[in-house]
Design a protein around this motif. Structure first.
Motif, PDB file in Angstrom:
ATOM      1  N   VAL A  45      33.224   6.238   6.374  1.00  7.40           N
ATOM      2  CA  VAL A  45      32.981   6.116   4.929  1.00  7.40           C
ATOM      3  C   VAL A  45      32.620   7.440   4.269  1.00  7.40           C
ATOM      4  CG1 VAL A  45      32.348   3.689   5.055  1.00  7.40           C
ATOM      5  CG2 VAL A  45      30.571   5.415   5.243  1.00  7.40           C
ATOM      6  N   GLY A  46      32.304   8.431   5.029  1.00 14.19           N
ATOM      7  CA  GLY A  46      31.989   9.744   4.475  1.00 14.19           C
ATOM      8  C   GLY A  46      30.508  10.037   4.477  1.00 14.19           C
ATOM      9  N   PRO A  47      30.159  11.322   4.504  1.00 17.25           N
ATOM     10  CA  PRO A  47      28.755  11.727   4.600  1.00 17.25           C
ATOM     11  C   PRO A  47      27.942  11.457   3.341  1.00 17.25           C
ATOM     12  CG  PRO A  47      30.150  13.643   4.317  1.00 17.25           C
ATOM     13  CD  PRO A  47      31.070  12.459   4.496  1.00 17.25           C
ATOM     14  N   MET A  48      28.617  11.230   2.211  1.00 16.83           N
ATOM     15  CA  MET A  48      27.892  11.003   0.964  1.00 16.83           C
ATOM     16  C   MET A  48      27.894   9.531   0.548  1.00 16.83           C
ATOM     17  SD  MET A  48      28.939  14.264  -1.303  1.00 16.83           S
ATOM     18  CE  MET A  48      28.363  15.886  -0.905  1.00 16.83           C
ATOM     19  N   HIS A  49      28.433   8.680   1.393  1.00 13.33           N
ATOM     20  CA  HIS A  49      28.482   7.247   1.078  1.00 13.33           C
ATOM     21  C   HIS A  49      27.073   6.661   1.148  1.00 13.33           C
ATOM     22  CE1 HIS A  49      29.400   2.968   1.482  1.00 13.33           C
ATOM     23  NE2 HIS A  49      30.551   3.260   0.903  1.00 13.33           N
ATOM     24  N   PRO A  50      26.725   5.744   0.230  1.00 10.23           N
ATOM     25  CA  PRO A  50      25.386   5.139   0.244  1.00 10.23           C
ATOM     26  C   PRO A  50      25.004   4.507   1.585  1.00 10.23           C
ATOM     27  CG  PRO A  50      26.498   4.576  -1.791  1.00 10.23           C
ATOM     28  CD  PRO A  50      27.507   5.284  -0.926  1.00 10.23           C
ATOM     29  N   ASP A  51      25.964   3.905   2.285  1.00  7.34           N
ATOM     30  CA  ASP A  51      25.652   3.305   3.590  1.00  7.34           C
ATOM     31  C   ASP A  51      25.271   4.365   4.619  1.00  7.34           C
ATOM     32  OD1 ASP A  51      26.173   0.825   2.525  1.00  7.34           O
ATOM     33  OD2 ASP A  51      28.148   0.623   3.455  1.00  7.34           O
ATOM     34  N   THR A  52      25.958   5.500   4.575  1.00  6.36           N
ATOM     35  CA  THR A  52      25.631   6.600   5.482  1.00  6.36           C
ATOM     36  C   THR A  52      24.236   7.125   5.188  1.00  6.36           C
ATOM     37  OG1 THR A  52      27.967   7.226   5.600  1.00  6.36           O
ATOM     38  CG2 THR A  52      26.357   8.878   6.306  1.00  6.36           C
ATOM     39  N   LEU A  53      23.934   7.291   3.900  1.00  8.05           N
ATOM     40  CA  LEU A  53      22.616   7.796   3.512  1.00  8.05           C
ATOM     41  C   LEU A  53      21.516   6.807   3.870  1.00  8.05           C
ATOM     42  CD1 LEU A  53      23.529   9.389   0.086  1.00  8.05           C
ATOM     43  CD2 LEU A  53      23.248  10.526   2.295  1.00  8.05           C
ATOM     44  N   LEU A  54      21.796   5.523   3.736  1.00 15.97           N
ATOM     45  CA  LEU A  54      20.822   4.497   4.104  1.00 15.97           C
ATOM     46  C   LEU A  54      20.536   4.543   5.604  1.00 15.97           C
ATOM     47  CD1 LEU A  54      19.097   2.122   3.120  1.00 15.97           C
ATOM     48  CD2 LEU A  54      21.073   0.649   3.553  1.00 15.97           C
ATOM     49  N   ALA A  55      21.586   4.703   6.405  1.00 14.92           N
ATOM     50  CA  ALA A  55      21.402   4.797   7.862  1.00 14.92           C
ATOM     51  C   ALA A  55      20.597   6.038   8.222  1.00 14.92           C
ATOM     52  CB  ALA A  55      22.757   4.822   8.557  1.00 14.92           C
ATOM     53  N   ARG A  56      20.896   7.135   7.561  1.00 13.66           N
ATOM     54  CA  ARG A  56      20.150   8.367   7.823  1.00 13.66           C
ATOM     55  C   ARG A  56      18.697   8.230   7.400  1.00 13.66           C
ATOM     56  NH1 ARG A  56      23.280  13.580   5.879  1.00 13.66           N
ATOM     57  NH2 ARG A  56      21.462  14.500   6.889  1.00 13.66           N
ATOM     58  N   ASN A  57      18.455   7.502   6.326  1.00 19.74           N
ATOM     59  CA  ASN A  57      17.086   7.255   5.889  1.00 19.74           C
ATOM     60  C   ASN A  57      16.327   6.458   6.948  1.00 19.74           C
ATOM     61  OD1 ASN A  57      15.101   7.411   3.616  1.00 19.74           O
ATOM     62  ND2 ASN A  57      15.175   5.199   3.897  1.00 19.74           N
ATOM     63  N   GLY A  58      16.993   5.462   7.523  1.00 15.79           N
ATOM     64  CA  GLY A  58      16.375   4.682   8.597  1.00 15.79           C
ATOM     65  C   GLY A  58      16.018   5.547   9.787  1.00 15.79           C
ATOM     66  N   LEU A  59      16.895   6.476  10.112  1.00 18.22           N
ATOM     67  CA  LEU A  59      16.618   7.405  11.209  1.00 18.22           C
ATOM     68  C   LEU A  59      15.402   8.263  10.879  1.00 18.22           C
ATOM     69  CD1 LEU A  59      17.249   8.848  13.861  1.00 18.22           C
ATOM     70  CD2 LEU A  59      18.854  10.280  12.586  1.00 18.22           C
ATOM     71  N   ALA A  60      15.320   8.737   9.640  1.00 17.69           N
ATOM     72  CA  ALA A  60      14.176   9.564   9.242  1.00 17.69           C
ATOM     73  C   ALA A  60      12.866   8.783   9.337  1.00 17.69           C
ATOM     74  CB  ALA A  60      14.382  10.095   7.820  1.00 17.69           C
ATOM     75  N   ILE A  61      12.898   7.530   8.950  1.00 15.59           N
ATOM     76  CA  ILE A  61      11.696   6.690   9.059  1.00 15.59           C
ATOM     77  C   ILE A  61      11.313   6.505  10.523  1.00 15.59           C
ATOM     78  CG2 ILE A  61      10.799   4.354   8.687  1.00 15.59           C
ATOM     79  CD1 ILE A  61      12.497   4.353   6.066  1.00 15.59           C
ATOM     80  N   ALA A  62      12.307   6.269  11.374  1.00 14.11           N
ATOM     81  CA  ALA A  62      12.032   6.118  12.807  1.00 14.11           C
ATOM     82  C   ALA A  62      11.463   7.408  13.388  1.00 14.11           C
ATOM     83  CB  ALA A  62      13.299   5.703  13.557  1.00 14.11           C
ATOM     84  N   LEU A  63      11.993   8.544  12.955  1.00 15.21           N
ATOM     85  CA  LEU A  63      11.457   9.826  13.423  1.00 15.21           C
ATOM     86  C   LEU A  63       9.989   9.962  13.044  1.00 15.21           C
ATOM     87  CD1 LEU A  63      14.444  12.171  12.524  1.00 15.21           C
ATOM     88  CD2 LEU A  63      13.537  11.784  14.827  1.00 15.21           C
ATOM     89  N   ASP A  64       9.659   9.616  11.809  1.00 21.36           N
ATOM     90  CA  ASP A  64       8.271   9.707  11.357  1.00 21.36           C
ATOM     91  C   ASP A  64       7.384   8.767  12.159  1.00 21.36           C
ATOM     92  OD1 ASP A  64       6.222  10.736   9.685  1.00 21.36           O
ATOM     93  OD2 ASP A  64       6.339   8.944   8.451  1.00 21.36           O
ATOM     94  N   ASN A  65       7.810   7.529  12.304  1.00 20.69           N
ATOM     95  CA  ASN A  65       7.016   6.557  13.057  1.00 20.69           C
ATOM     96  C   ASN A  65       6.945   6.895  14.542  1.00 20.69           C
ATOM     97  OD1 ASN A  65       6.448   5.018  10.793  1.00 20.69           O
ATOM     98  ND2 ASN A  65       8.204   3.687  11.072  1.00 20.69           N
ATOM     99  N   GLY A  66       7.933   7.637  15.023  1.00 20.20           N
ATOM    100  CA  GLY A  66       7.961   8.043  16.428  1.00 20.20           C
ATOM    101  C   GLY A  66       7.186   9.314  16.704  1.00 20.20           C
TER     102      GLY A  66
END
Length: 82
Positions: free
Chosen positions: A29-50
């Motif tokens: 879907v591309g690096p700027m697609h909202p779904d891609t950004l949402l997935a990356r946001n989830g990763l960032a939250i997991a990194l913080d919680n981890g």
């Protein structure tokens, strides 16, 4: 699987489960697609919680930079329009 591990509080296991699939969504879907950004946001939250706040902040900043490019700066939420 990563989502299930995240929900169980196994943040580092969830993070470790992401990289093999991380680039797939970007290719589809591309690096700027909202779904891609949402997935990356989830990763960032997991990194913080981890326990990796510096990595989380860096990822959040990269996501924000992309969102600022994608979104119209004059676009406002209806509640903000008066």
């Amino acid at each position: 699987m990563a989502y299930a591990q995240y929900r169980q509080g196994k943040y580092n296991d969830a993070i470790d489960g992401v990289p093999p699939h991380r680039g797939l969504g970007r290719k589809i879907v591309g690096p700027m697609h909202p779904d891609t950004l949402l997935a990356r946001n989830g990763l960032a939250i997991a990194l913080d919680n981890g326990g990796k706040p510096a990595e989380a902040e860096a990822e959040h900043r990269r996501i924000l930079a992309i969102r600022e490019k994608v979104l119209d700066p004059t676009c406002r939420h209806p509640q903000d329009q008066e």
